[in-house]
Design an enzyme around this catalytic site. Structure first.
Site, PDB file in Angstrom:
ATOM      1  N   GLY A 235       0.781  -1.235   0.000  1.00 51.18           N
ATOM      2  CA  GLY A 235       0.000   0.000   0.000  1.00 51.18           C
ATOM      3  C   GLY A 235       0.808   1.278   0.000  1.00 51.18           C
ATOM      4  CD  GLU A 277       0.783  -9.422   0.864  1.00 50.39           C
ATOM      5  OE1 GLU A 277       0.936 -10.585   1.229  1.00 50.39           O
ATOM      6  OE2 GLU A 277      -0.237  -8.761   1.117  1.00 50.39           O
ATOM      7  N   PRO A 278       4.447  -5.108  -0.946  1.00 49.15           N
ATOM      8  CG  PRO A 278       6.534  -4.107  -1.235  1.00 49.15           C
ATOM      9  CD  PRO A 278       5.850  -5.242  -0.539  1.00 49.15           C
ATOM     10  N   GLY A 279       3.237  -3.794  -4.056  1.00 45.01           N
ATOM     11  CA  GLY A 279       3.149  -4.022  -5.498  1.00 45.01           C
ATOM     12  C   GLY A 279       3.562  -2.747  -6.200  1.00 45.01           C
ATOM     13  NE  ARG A 317      -3.857   2.994 -10.872  1.00 43.96           N
ATOM     14  CZ  ARG A 317      -3.631   4.192 -10.353  1.00 43.96           C
ATOM     15  NH1 ARG A 317      -3.204   5.177 -11.123  1.00 43.96           N
ATOM     16  NH2 ARG A 317      -3.813   4.423  -9.078  1.00 43.96           N
ATOM     17  CE1 TYR A 321      -9.700   1.373  -8.327  1.00 40.89           C
ATOM     18  CE2 TYR A 321      -7.870   1.748  -9.827  1.00 40.89           C
ATOM     19  CZ  TYR A 321      -8.701   0.888  -9.159  1.00 40.89           C
ATOM     20  OH  TYR A 321      -8.545  -0.458  -9.297  1.00 40.89           O
ATOM     21  CB  CYS A 350     -17.107   3.842 -28.303  1.00 42.34           C
ATOM     22  SG  CYS A 350     -16.355   4.023 -29.907  1.00 42.34           S
ATOM     23  CD  GLU A 351     -16.948   3.839 -21.410  1.00 43.51           C
ATOM     24  OE1 GLU A 351     -17.200   4.349 -20.321  1.00 43.51           O
ATOM     25  OE2 GLU A 351     -17.065   2.639 -21.682  1.00 43.51           O
ATOM     26  CE1 TYR A 378      -2.728  -3.603  -8.247  1.00 46.82           C
ATOM     27  CE2 TYR A 378      -1.496  -1.629  -7.667  1.00 46.82           C
ATOM     28  CZ  TYR A 378      -1.949  -2.885  -7.356  1.00 46.82           C
ATOM     29  OH  TYR A 378      -1.602  -3.445  -6.151  1.00 46.82           O
TER      30      TYR A 378
HETATM   31  N1  LLP Z   1      -1.524  -7.125  -0.532  1.00 46.62           N
HETATM   32  C1  LLP Z   1      -2.852  -7.212  -0.660  1.00 46.62           C
HETATM   33  C2  LLP Z   1      -3.572  -8.207   0.110  1.00 46.62           C
HETATM   34  C3  LLP Z   1      -3.522  -6.373  -1.555  1.00 46.62           C
HETATM   35  O1  LLP Z   1      -4.832  -6.459  -1.673  1.00 46.62           O
HETATM   36  C4  LLP Z   1      -2.789  -5.435  -2.316  1.00 46.62           C
HETATM   37  C5  LLP Z   1      -3.458  -4.553  -3.272  1.00 46.62           C
HETATM   38  C6  LLP Z   1      -1.394  -5.385  -2.144  1.00 46.62           C
HETATM   39  C7  LLP Z   1      -0.800  -6.241  -1.233  1.00 46.62           C
HETATM   40  C8  LLP Z   1      -0.515  -4.442  -2.917  1.00 46.62           C
HETATM   41  O2  LLP Z   1      -0.865  -3.127  -2.732  1.00 46.62           O
HETATM   42  P1  LLP Z   1       0.086  -1.971  -3.343  1.00 46.62           P
HETATM   43  O3  LLP Z   1       1.409  -2.041  -2.611  1.00 46.62           O
HETATM   44  O4  LLP Z   1       0.262  -2.263  -4.769  1.00 46.62           O
HETATM   45  O5  LLP Z   1      -0.646  -0.726  -3.078  1.00 46.62           O
HETATM   46  N2  LLP Z   1      -5.985  -1.304  -8.793  1.00 46.62           N
HETATM   47  C9  LLP Z   1      -5.775  -0.278  -7.793  1.00 46.62           C
HETATM   48  C10 LLP Z   1      -5.035  -0.811  -6.604  1.00 46.62           C
HETATM   49  C11 LLP Z   1      -5.695  -1.993  -5.962  1.00 46.62           C
HETATM   50  C12 LLP Z   1      -4.890  -2.597  -4.879  1.00 46.62           C
HETATM   51  C13 LLP Z   1      -5.460  -3.893  -4.449  1.00 46.62           C
HETATM   52  N3  LLP Z   1      -4.696  -4.583  -3.473  1.00 46.62           N
HETATM   53  C14 LLP Z   1      -5.053   0.908  -8.449  1.00 46.62           C
HETATM   54  O6  LLP Z   1      -4.802   0.881  -9.645  1.00 46.62           O
HETATM   55  O7  LLP Z   1      -4.773   1.892  -7.782  1.00 46.62           O
END
Ligand code: LLP
Length: 425
Positions: A235, A277-279, A317, A321, A350-351, A378
């Site tokens: 997050g 758990e960063p993405g 996105r 959001y 087309c929107e 994402y």
């Molecule tokens: N762990 C869990 C259980 C999660 O649900 C998520 C993201 C992460 C880790 C990684 O979160 P991050 O570090 O990437 O913020 N599609 C949306 C974001 C949805 C995130 C869902 N869960 C966007 O484009 O902003």
């Protein structure tokens, strides 16, 4: 000296000419820098830790190889992500399998592949995991996801740790569920997990979450349930616009570790292994998307629309959001401030499909290449074939090398799963 936009030492106009547009461009060098910032911040704290890259942000076979090489673990949330990791040769022991409604097939697949950990998202799932483990004669390592009831300051749709959430077991019920004797005897329940949301800049909610979870570990210990691992989720926010702040990961981790140490003493529990758990933090700034500008339309006294050859199908996105992105015209980096006009970048779907509602661009014209920045997270992973648009290619940069890691879809790909019913043949 080229006046084109250079990304990770590559001329983006050359990339657009070589691979076509729209094009996702991912820099392995930036992924590495981001991951190493996390690793070194944790190492400085001298505690037992693990970093799970959240594959939902961006995953394919090459990305699995990169994550493996960096020594990170991998969080997967579906059979598809798990299969991708398996195909890539990713070590299954470093997989953490998530998901709020895993199917029986997915659970069996995870057990067969011997994934390192599986996260139980509900009481129902604990029962299901226990039953399948018994049938298969395995004792999987399980973390329990808790809904800690914490509000994080981010978009409502990406807040996932609130009381009113589909994710995790409500905080109040965890002790009661886990302290039942002899119920989950086929599971090795070793850890707790929580994830409070995404794109968060303030470290306070993370520290509050840590406190909540440590208290829970104390309460579980009182009931004879030993928890040795604590995953506080991902997050961490990244800057999308020029003036956005940066999440100071080293400051956060230092605070977290000190706080955890103090609270463990106070609560009489052992210091757990800490997981994050960063993405987005790892992949977000490592990606850009290149588009070609086509129609430029002025609505007198109202607005100028600059249309591109992609949009919400490759980056949903903004539509989902209200996400904000910055962009530049990659072939006009030497233009002056006087050339800039405030325009709206529109996708081709087309929107309404507004990609960026207000951005200053220098004399945008057909044939220019627009680079939208920080699209690593994402974008590709949430892309669709809306309007039957083929998905763009993904090119990976590494030092001076550039190679395709996901091929551009073709029109044949688009129709390849279509079948004609017998009564039309
Ligand atoms: N762990 C869990 C259980 C999660 O649900 C998520 C993201 C992460 C880790 C990684 O979160 P991050 O570090 O990437 O913020 N599609 C949306 C974001 C949805 C995130 C869902 N869960 C966007 O484009 O902003």
């Amino acid at each position: 000296m080229s006046s084109n936009f250079i990304f990770s030492k590559h001329d983006t106009i050359e990339l657009a000419n070589k691979y076509g547009t729209p094009l996702y461009v991912i820099s392995e060098d930036i992924i590495k820098e981001n991951a190493e910032r996390l690793l070194s911040a944790f190492k400085k704290c001298k505690v037992d830790f693990e970093i799970n890259y959240a594959g939902k942000a961006f995953l394919n076979i090459a990305m699995c190889r990169i994550i493996d090489k960096l020594g990170l673990s991998l969080d997967v949330v579906s059979g598809g992500e798990l299969y991708t990791a398996k195909k890539s040769g990713f070590p299954m022991g470093r997989i953490c399998f998530h998901g709020s409604n895993k199917s029986i097939e997915e659970i069996k697949m995870a057990f067969e592949f011997k994934v390192g950990k599986i996260v139980a998202d509900s009481e129902y799932e604990l029962g299901l995991l226990n039953r399948i483990a018994e049938e298969m004669g395995v004792t999987p390592k399980v973390m329990v996801r808790v809904s800690p009831g914490i509000e994080a300051h981010t978009h409502e749709y990406v807040q996932t740790g609130r009381v009113d959430s589909k994710f995790g077991i409500p905080l109040k019920l965890v002790v009661k569920i886990l302290s039942q004797k002899g119920i989950y005897k086929n599971l090795n329940i070793c850890g707790l997990h929580c994830h409070i949301g995404s794109q968060i800049f303030d470290e306070k909610p993370f520290i509050i979450a840590a406190d909540t979870m440590l208290k829970l570990i104390r309460d579980l210990k009182t009931e004879g349930v030993g928890i040795t691992e604590l995953n506080l989720g991902g997050g961490f926010g990244i800057p999308y616009l020029k003036d956005d702040s940066v999440f100071e990961i080293d400051v956060y981790l230092k605070k977290l570790v000190k706080f955890t140490g103090d609270k463990c003493k106070e609560y009489g529990i052992d210091f757990p292994k800490l997981l994050i758990e960063p993405g987005r933090y790892i992949i977000g700034t490592a990606g850009i998307t290149l588009y070609e500008i086509g129609t430029v339309k002025e609505v007198p006294h109202t607005r100028k629309y600059v249309s591109i050859d992609g949009g919400m199908a490759d980056n949903p996105r903004p539509a989902l959001y209200d996400a904000l992105h910055h962009a530049v015209i990659a072939n006009k980096m030497d233009s002056s401030f006087d050339d800039e006009e405030l325009v709206t970048v529109s996708g081709r779907c087309c929107e309404t499909d507004t990609l960026i509602s207000d951005v200053l661009l220098p004399n945008p014209a057909a044939g220019d290449i627009l680079a939208v920045l920080n699209t690593g997270a994402y974008n590709y992973s949430m892309s669709s074939n809306y309007n039957r648009l083929p998905k763009p290619a993904v090119v990976l940069l590494n030092g001076k090398h550039d190679e395709i890691i996901v091929e551009r879809e073709t029109y044949e790909d688009i129709v390849s799963k279509d079948r004609i019913p017998s009564w039309y043949r």
